[in-house]
Write a protein that holds these residues in place. Sequence first.
Motif, PDB file in Angstrom:
ATOM      1  N   UNK A  19       8.085  -9.418  -5.707  1.00 35.84           N
ATOM      2  CA  UNK A  19       6.648  -9.317  -5.434  1.00 35.84           C
ATOM      3  C   UNK A  19       5.857 -10.358  -6.239  1.00 35.84           C
ATOM      4  N   UNK A  20       6.394 -10.754  -7.379  1.00 37.39           N
ATOM      5  CA  UNK A  20       5.725 -11.753  -8.218  1.00 37.39           C
ATOM      6  C   UNK A  20       5.650 -13.116  -7.543  1.00 37.39           C
ATOM      7  N   UNK A  21       6.512 -13.353  -6.540  1.00 36.93           N
ATOM      8  CA  UNK A  21       6.524 -14.641  -5.829  1.00 36.93           C
ATOM      9  C   UNK A  21       5.749 -14.592  -4.509  1.00 36.93           C
ATOM     10  N   UNK A  22       5.208 -13.433  -4.174  1.00 37.01           N
ATOM     11  CA  UNK A  22       4.525 -13.282  -2.892  1.00 37.01           C
ATOM     12  C   UNK A  22       3.123 -13.860  -2.933  1.00 37.01           C
ATOM     13  N   UNK A  23       2.912 -14.950  -2.193  1.00 36.63           N
ATOM     14  CA  UNK A  23       1.569 -15.515  -2.056  1.00 36.63           C
ATOM     15  C   UNK A  23       0.729 -14.579  -1.208  1.00 36.63           C
ATOM     16  N   UNK A  24       1.218 -14.264  -0.021  1.00 33.56           N
ATOM     17  CA  UNK A  24       0.559 -13.337   0.899  1.00 33.56           C
ATOM     18  C   UNK A  24       1.494 -13.102   2.075  1.00 33.56           C
ATOM     19  N   UNK A  25       1.230 -12.030   2.795  1.00 26.55           N
ATOM     20  CA  UNK A  25       1.967 -11.738   4.024  1.00 26.55           C
ATOM     21  C   UNK A  25       0.983 -11.729   5.182  1.00 26.55           C
ATOM     22  N   UNK A  26       1.273 -12.511   6.208  1.00 30.22           N
ATOM     23  CA  UNK A  26       0.465 -12.535   7.425  1.00 30.22           C
ATOM     24  C   UNK A  26       1.270 -11.782   8.478  1.00 30.22           C
ATOM     25  N   UNK A  27       1.095 -10.463   8.526  1.00 28.58           N
ATOM     26  CA  UNK A  27       1.876  -9.614   9.425  1.00 28.58           C
ATOM     27  C   UNK A  27       0.954  -9.190  10.576  1.00 28.58           C
ATOM     28  N   UNK A  28       0.966  -9.986  11.615  1.00 26.72           N
ATOM     29  CA  UNK A  28      -0.049  -9.937  12.660  1.00 26.72           C
ATOM     30  C   UNK A  28       0.516  -9.341  13.954  1.00 26.72           C
ATOM     31  N   UNK A  29      -0.354  -8.694  14.726  1.00 28.11           N
ATOM     32  CA  UNK A  29       0.011  -8.289  16.071  1.00 28.11           C
ATOM     33  C   UNK A  29       0.578  -6.893  16.220  1.00 28.11           C
ATOM     34  N   UNK A  30       0.562  -6.098  15.152  1.00 27.07           N
ATOM     35  CA  UNK A  30       0.984  -4.696  15.195  1.00 27.07           C
ATOM     36  C   UNK A  30      -0.051  -3.881  14.417  1.00 27.07           C
ATOM     37  N   UNK A  31      -0.469  -2.750  14.957  1.00 25.75           N
ATOM     38  CA  UNK A  31      -1.396  -1.879  14.233  1.00 25.75           C
ATOM     39  C   UNK A  31      -0.740  -1.424  12.933  1.00 25.75           C
ATOM     40  N   UNK A  32      -1.320  -1.822  11.807  1.00 24.54           N
ATOM     41  CA  UNK A  32      -0.693  -1.603  10.499  1.00 24.54           C
ATOM     42  C   UNK A  32      -1.634  -0.813   9.597  1.00 24.54           C
ATOM     43  N   UNK A  33      -1.243   0.375   9.153  1.00 26.51           N
ATOM     44  CA  UNK A  33      -2.096   1.172   8.267  1.00 26.51           C
ATOM     45  C   UNK A  33      -2.386   0.456   6.951  1.00 26.51           C
ATOM     46  N   UNK A  34      -3.537   0.738   6.386  1.00 20.28           N
ATOM     47  CA  UNK A  34      -3.929   0.104   5.121  1.00 20.28           C
ATOM     48  C   UNK A  34      -2.990   0.497   3.980  1.00 20.28           C
ATOM     49  N   UNK A  35      -2.385   1.679   4.081  1.00 16.02           N
ATOM     50  CA  UNK A  35      -1.510   2.181   3.003  1.00 16.02           C
ATOM     51  C   UNK A  35      -0.038   1.976   3.316  1.00 16.02           C
ATOM     52  N   UNK A  36       0.275   0.964   4.111  1.00 13.23           N
ATOM     53  CA  UNK A  36       1.672   0.705   4.479  1.00 13.23           C
ATOM     54  C   UNK A  36       2.559   0.471   3.266  1.00 13.23           C
ATOM     55  N   UNK A  37       2.007  -0.189   2.247  1.00 17.55           N
ATOM     56  CA  UNK A  37       2.786  -0.515   1.048  1.00 17.55           C
ATOM     57  C   UNK A  37       2.198   0.199  -0.166  1.00 17.55           C
ATOM     58  N   UNK A  38       3.039   0.443  -1.148  1.00 15.13           N
ATOM     59  CA  UNK A  38       2.576   1.110  -2.366  1.00 15.13           C
ATOM     60  C   UNK A  38       1.839   0.161  -3.297  1.00 15.13           C
ATOM     61  N   UNK A  39       2.288  -1.104  -3.324  1.00 13.42           N
ATOM     62  CA  UNK A  39       1.753  -2.048  -4.306  1.00 13.42           C
ATOM     63  C   UNK A  39       1.129  -3.294  -3.695  1.00 13.42           C
ATOM     64  N   UNK A  40       1.250  -3.474  -2.392  1.00 13.57           N
ATOM     65  CA  UNK A  40       0.718  -4.666  -1.727  1.00 13.57           C
ATOM     66  C   UNK A  40      -0.530  -4.254  -0.947  1.00 13.57           C
ATOM     67  N   UNK A  41      -1.715  -4.658  -1.413  1.00  9.86           N
ATOM     68  CA  UNK A  41      -2.952  -4.230  -0.755  1.00  9.86           C
ATOM     69  C   UNK A  41      -3.303  -5.097   0.446  1.00  9.86           C
ATOM     70  N   UNK A  42      -4.256  -4.643   1.210  1.00  8.31           N
ATOM     71  CA  UNK A  42      -4.824  -5.450   2.287  1.00  8.31           C
ATOM     72  C   UNK A  42      -5.638  -6.583   1.671  1.00  8.31           C
ATOM     73  N   UNK A  43      -5.511  -7.790   2.206  1.00 12.81           N
ATOM     74  CA  UNK A  43      -6.316  -8.915   1.730  1.00 12.81           C
ATOM     75  C   UNK A  43      -7.783  -8.675   2.103  1.00 12.81           C
ATOM     76  N   UNK A  44      -8.684  -8.809   1.147  1.00 15.93           N
ATOM     77  CA  UNK A  44     -10.105  -8.579   1.419  1.00 15.93           C
ATOM     78  C   UNK A  44     -10.972  -9.779   1.077  1.00 15.93           C
ATOM     79  N   UNK A  45     -10.330 -10.871   0.633  1.00 18.08           N
ATOM     80  CA  UNK A  45     -11.068 -12.112   0.363  1.00 18.08           C
ATOM     81  C   UNK A  45     -10.142 -13.284   0.675  1.00 18.08           C
TER      82      UNK A  45
END
Length: 343
Positions: free
Chosen positions: A199-225
């Motif tokens: 997770x320390x190497x994760x810049x961001x995830x662009x996981x597009x095209x599927x309805x994805x709940x905001x709480x899908x991950x425990x430690x990876x939040x939704x990008x808001x900026x």
Amino acid sequence: MRALAFLCLLFLCACASNQTPYVLSTRWKDAPQPAEMDYANPAAWAALPSRYDAADLVPRKSILQDGQADAKADVFFIHPTIFTYKPENEYIWNASMTDAALNTSVDSSTILNQATAFNAAGRIFAPRYRQAHYQAFVTEYKEDKDAALDVAYSDVKRAFDYYVTHENKGRPIIIASHSQGTVHATRLLKEYFDGKDLEKQLVAAYIIGIATPTNTFKNIPVCSSPTQTGCFVAYTTFLQGYLPPWHPGTATALASVNPLTWSTDENFASKEKNSGGVSYGFKYVKEFADAQNHLGILWTNTPYVPGRSFVKLKNWHKADINLFYHNIRENAVLRVNTFLSQK
């Protein structure tokens, strides 16, 4: 020129429409499965930074450039379902990775129109995999769906293991995906990144095209900026004012990040904020589409080219990335630069 623009829009609509796929009549357990491939073999990849392929291209009529040679980050891209038609061999539930016609279709569609959106931000690694037939998403048999998607994910997982072991060398990572690819990317993020060392190497995830709940991950939040790192971008695109049949019509807990503002608010972003999309022939079109989050989905008006009034499409799923191509490209670069500046 107006006629050409109209034809381009019609082509994009054809790509974005949900044409009726072929329906499989055989159950998954009764169908043979294709052999897996060794990811040490370059033929097992749709895109690699070590060779020239479709992921190295940039749209026509643009001044964009492939930046992989100097990139300081990597992009692991998982393509969507291209296997929607009547199978031409015995492998009907999961596609063979040696199917030359299907591989050509993958390369000339999703790798060209989607993976290239990230080639200014990082080196592109895009595995071929035994993708599940579209039937997996509409079948009444959950066991068939799960089995087909498990086979597909097993390939994605092996490809990622090979990439991390032999290619990554501690570099920052973007995970990018669309549709079926996002199903596998979500699973990959949970298994390898969420609360894990990687997770320390994760810049961001662009996981597009599927309805994805905001709480899908425990430690990876939704990008808001636009500069946030270690977060995920998700959205699904529909016509302004339209709610798909599965939508409850009220507020949802689905993640929707506006690709023109990179915010989760519901403010409307006009086409003037759209740096450019791609249409027929991988052609660059400025101010292609507007965008607005609404109740967990992304709304857009019909793309702004002549002839748009004749198009009545409501579901723009297959054009999720095409519509906002340049903005995604710019944002991926920005997030990489921000990530590197924080180290």
